[in-house]
Design an enzyme around this catalytic site. Structure first.
Site, mmCIF file in Angstrom:
data_model
loop_
_atom_site.group_PDB
_atom_site.id
_atom_site.type_symbol
_atom_site.label_atom_id
_atom_site.label_comp_id
_atom_site.label_asym_id
_atom_site.label_seq_id
_atom_site.Cartn_x
_atom_site.Cartn_y
_atom_site.Cartn_z
ATOM 1 N N GLY A 14 -9.192 9.366 4.962
ATOM 2 C CA GLY A 14 -8.416 8.250 5.511
ATOM 3 C C GLY A 14 -8.721 8.075 6.991
ATOM 4 O O GLY A 14 -9.508 8.834 7.574
ATOM 5 N N TYR A 130 8.020 2.244 0.536
ATOM 6 C CA TYR A 130 7.150 3.110 1.338
ATOM 7 C C TYR A 130 7.977 3.891 2.375
ATOM 8 O O TYR A 130 7.857 5.116 2.486
ATOM 9 C CB TYR A 130 6.087 2.252 2.034
ATOM 10 C CG TYR A 130 5.293 2.960 3.105
ATOM 11 C CD1 TYR A 130 4.278 3.861 2.768
ATOM 12 C CD2 TYR A 130 5.552 2.730 4.464
ATOM 13 C CE1 TYR A 130 3.541 4.508 3.772
ATOM 14 C CE2 TYR A 130 4.825 3.368 5.458
ATOM 15 C CZ TYR A 130 3.828 4.257 5.098
ATOM 16 O OH TYR A 130 3.103 4.901 6.084
ATOM 17 N N LYS A 134 8.538 7.983 2.586
ATOM 18 C CA LYS A 134 8.121 8.785 3.741
ATOM 19 C C LYS A 134 9.313 9.565 4.303
ATOM 20 O O LYS A 134 9.168 10.712 4.720
ATOM 21 C CB LYS A 134 7.504 7.892 4.829
ATOM 22 C CG LYS A 134 6.194 7.226 4.459
ATOM 23 C CD LYS A 134 5.038 8.184 4.232
ATOM 24 C CE LYS A 134 4.517 8.839 5.472
ATOM 25 N NZ LYS A 134 3.303 9.675 5.183
HETATM 26 N N1 LIG Z 1 -1.689 3.125 8.652
HETATM 27 C C1 LIG Z 1 -0.610 2.909 9.416
HETATM 28 O O1 LIG Z 1 -0.419 1.827 9.988
HETATM 29 C C2 LIG Z 1 0.401 3.998 9.597
HETATM 30 C C3 LIG Z 1 1.521 3.752 10.400
HETATM 31 C C4 LIG Z 1 2.454 4.785 10.575
HETATM 32 C C5 LIG Z 1 2.267 6.005 9.962
HETATM 33 N N2 LIG Z 1 1.166 6.205 9.166
HETATM 34 C C6 LIG Z 1 1.006 7.511 8.526
HETATM 35 O O2 LIG Z 1 -0.155 8.124 9.071
HETATM 36 C C7 LIG Z 1 -0.751 8.975 8.080
HETATM 37 C C8 LIG Z 1 -2.237 8.679 7.970
HETATM 38 O O3 LIG Z 1 -2.376 7.318 7.605
HETATM 39 P P1 LIG Z 1 -3.816 6.659 7.406
HETATM 40 O O4 LIG Z 1 -3.721 5.273 7.921
HETATM 41 O O5 LIG Z 1 -4.884 7.568 7.910
HETATM 42 O O6 LIG Z 1 -3.853 6.592 5.820
HETATM 43 P P2 LIG Z 1 -5.094 6.251 4.865
HETATM 44 O O7 LIG Z 1 -6.231 5.725 5.671
HETATM 45 O O8 LIG Z 1 -4.529 5.414 3.762
HETATM 46 O O9 LIG Z 1 -5.500 7.695 4.320
HETATM 47 C C9 LIG Z 1 -4.729 8.398 3.401
HETATM 48 C C10 LIG Z 1 -5.648 9.254 2.594
HETATM 49 O O10 LIG Z 1 -4.874 10.023 1.673
HETATM 50 C C11 LIG Z 1 -5.551 10.020 0.435
HETATM 51 N N3 LIG Z 1 -4.641 10.334 -0.666
HETATM 52 C C12 LIG Z 1 -3.849 9.497 -1.390
HETATM 53 N N4 LIG Z 1 -3.186 10.170 -2.329
HETATM 54 C C13 LIG Z 1 -3.546 11.465 -2.212
HETATM 55 C C14 LIG Z 1 -3.207 12.652 -2.919
HETATM 56 N N5 LIG Z 1 -2.357 12.622 -3.949
HETATM 57 N N6 LIG Z 1 -3.775 13.818 -2.534
HETATM 58 C C15 LIG Z 1 -4.660 13.859 -1.521
HETATM 59 N N7 LIG Z 1 -5.033 12.768 -0.825
HETATM 60 C C16 LIG Z 1 -4.476 11.586 -1.161
HETATM 61 C C17 LIG Z 1 -6.112 8.609 0.342
HETATM 62 O O11 LIG Z 1 -7.112 8.550 -0.661
HETATM 63 P P3 LIG Z 1 -7.353 7.126 -1.404
HETATM 64 O O12 LIG Z 1 -7.801 6.188 -0.333
HETATM 65 O O13 LIG Z 1 -8.396 7.481 -2.426
HETATM 66 O O14 LIG Z 1 -6.021 6.754 -1.992
HETATM 67 C C18 LIG Z 1 -6.651 8.429 1.756
HETATM 68 O O15 LIG Z 1 -7.948 8.953 1.901
HETATM 69 C C19 LIG Z 1 0.037 8.743 6.787
HETATM 70 O O16 LIG Z 1 0.991 9.760 6.653
HETATM 71 C C20 LIG Z 1 0.755 7.428 7.040
HETATM 72 O O17 LIG Z 1 1.955 7.337 6.308
HETATM 73 C C21 LIG Z 1 0.223 5.240 8.978
#
Ligand SMILES: NC(=O)c1ccc[n+]([C@@H]2O[C@H](COP(=O)([O-])OP(=O)(O)OC[C@H]3O[C@@H](n4cnc5c(N)ncnc54)[C@H](OP(=O)(O)O)[C@@H]3O)[C@@H](O)[C@H]2O)c1
Length: 290
Positions: A14, A130, A134
């Site tokens: 991710g 969501y 969380k």
């Molecule tokens: N993006 C935002 O704007 C945002 C804002 C606030 C907080 N956050 C938090 O920041 C953190 C990182 O976010 P990010 O943007 O880097 O997320 P991301 O790009 O969606 O990456 C999440 C990764 O987790 C993998 N994943 C999904 N289900 C899984 C499982 N069961 N076991 C192992 N891996 C799994 C996904 O694989 P697939 O792609 O194959 O599903 C993806 O590679 C998360 O906790 C998110 O809630 C994000």
């Protein structure tokens, strides 16, 4: 010679996982081991416990998450399995092997009805599937981990994957005009800054028992419209960005209208400095353009 620290990163493909990969070059004494869904599914309790048992880790950074905020309204089960149950599984497995955990959460645990920035003790009222998943993840980590830091962040973007910055850049190239909501406020956060902060606080986290909660975002805040306009200006694109109310763009999930995080606690606790969002955005865009 100092021994290297072995750190497991879940959800390593991710945008935060990939940002950790880049920033880890500044930490030669850390050996990061990246896994994603295919190698380690955090919803599989037996597999997760075995994975941690068979290898030696000094810390776990949980970047695995279900992040499709609108789709989650339909896919409640999978969202809950990853963000709530998965976080709990990882907390129990880490605790069983006495491994400190860094777990990532979100500003979407708040309603966004508060005008001032939210501190860590702010009342949580998630508005979406969501956000609720969380929040439950945070609660399960708190209940089951022996040593953990929960980091809430907001509006995460990077040069990787799909995120607001990359979407706006693409739309500004494709179109003459785009419309962006001007009544949702937050703090854009460059995933590379968050990754760097995680690696900076890690040595201290490893030696601290108990579960602690911190907010991390880039400093300053803006509306989505102001964010999009900054992206356009920094990228030097001629497109017109027009402000519209949220009602013009109905989405499946409700977003908090004003979810700015107060980051004073993490800065004072660990002595880290956090860049302001426009500087980090400029840097990210320059890296995308390279
Ligand atoms: N993006 C935002 O704007 C945002 C804002 C606030 C907080 N956050 C938090 O920041 C953190 C990182 O976010 P990010 O943007 O880097 O997320 P991301 O790009 O969606 O990456 C999440 C990764 O987790 C993998 N994943 C999904 N289900 C899984 C499982 N069961 N076991 C192992 N891996 C799994 C996904 O694989 P697939 O792609 O194959 O599903 C993806 O590679 C998360 O906790 C998110 O809630 C994000």
């Amino acid at each position: 010679m100092t021994e290297s620290l072995h750190i497991l990163v879940t959800g390593g493909d991710g945008q935060l996982g990939r940002s950790l990969k880049h920033e880890s070059v500044h930490f030669p004494s850390f050996q990061l081991i990246f896994t994603d869904l295919d190698d380690l599914d955090i919803t599989n309790e037996k597999g997760t416990v075995t994975f941690l048992k068979e290898r030696h880790f000094d810390a776990v950074i949980n970047c695995a998450s279900y992040t499709a905020v609108d789709r989650a309204e339909e896919e409640q089960d999978i969202c809950h399995a990853v963000n709530a149950m998965g976080a709990g599984i990882l907390a129990r497995a880490s605790s069983k092997h006495q491994i400190p955990l860094i777990h990532i959460s979100t500003d979407y645990v708040f309603s966004g009805n508060q005008r001032s920035p939210y501190s860590e003790s702010g009342v949580t009222v998630p508005l979406s599937v969501y956000g609720r998943s969380k929040l439950e993840g945070e609660q399960l980590v708190t209940a089951h981990a022996q040593s953990a830091v929960i980091l809430r962040t907001s509006w995460l973007y990077s040069e990787y994957g799909s995120n607001f910055v990359r979407t706006i850049l693409r739309l500004c190239i494709e179109r003459e005009e785009i419309k962006v909501v001007n009544d949702q406020y937050g703090s854009p956060t460059y995933a590379r800054d968050l990754a760097l902060a995680i690696l900076q606080i890690l040595p201290e986290v490893i030696h601290s028992p108990g579960v602690r909660l911190f907010h991390y975002s880039n400093t300053g805040s803006c509306s989505r419209y102001e964010f999009a306009e900054a992206i356009r200006i920094f990228a030097g694109l001629p497109c017109r960005v027009t402000p519209v109310p949220t009602s013009a763009f109905p989405t499946a999930a409700l977003r908090p209208p004003h979810a700015v995080l107060d980051t004073r606690l993490i800065r004072s606790t660990f002595g880290i400095t956090i860049p302001r969002w426009p500087e980090s955005l400029k840097l990210c865009i320059s890296r995308i353009e390279k």
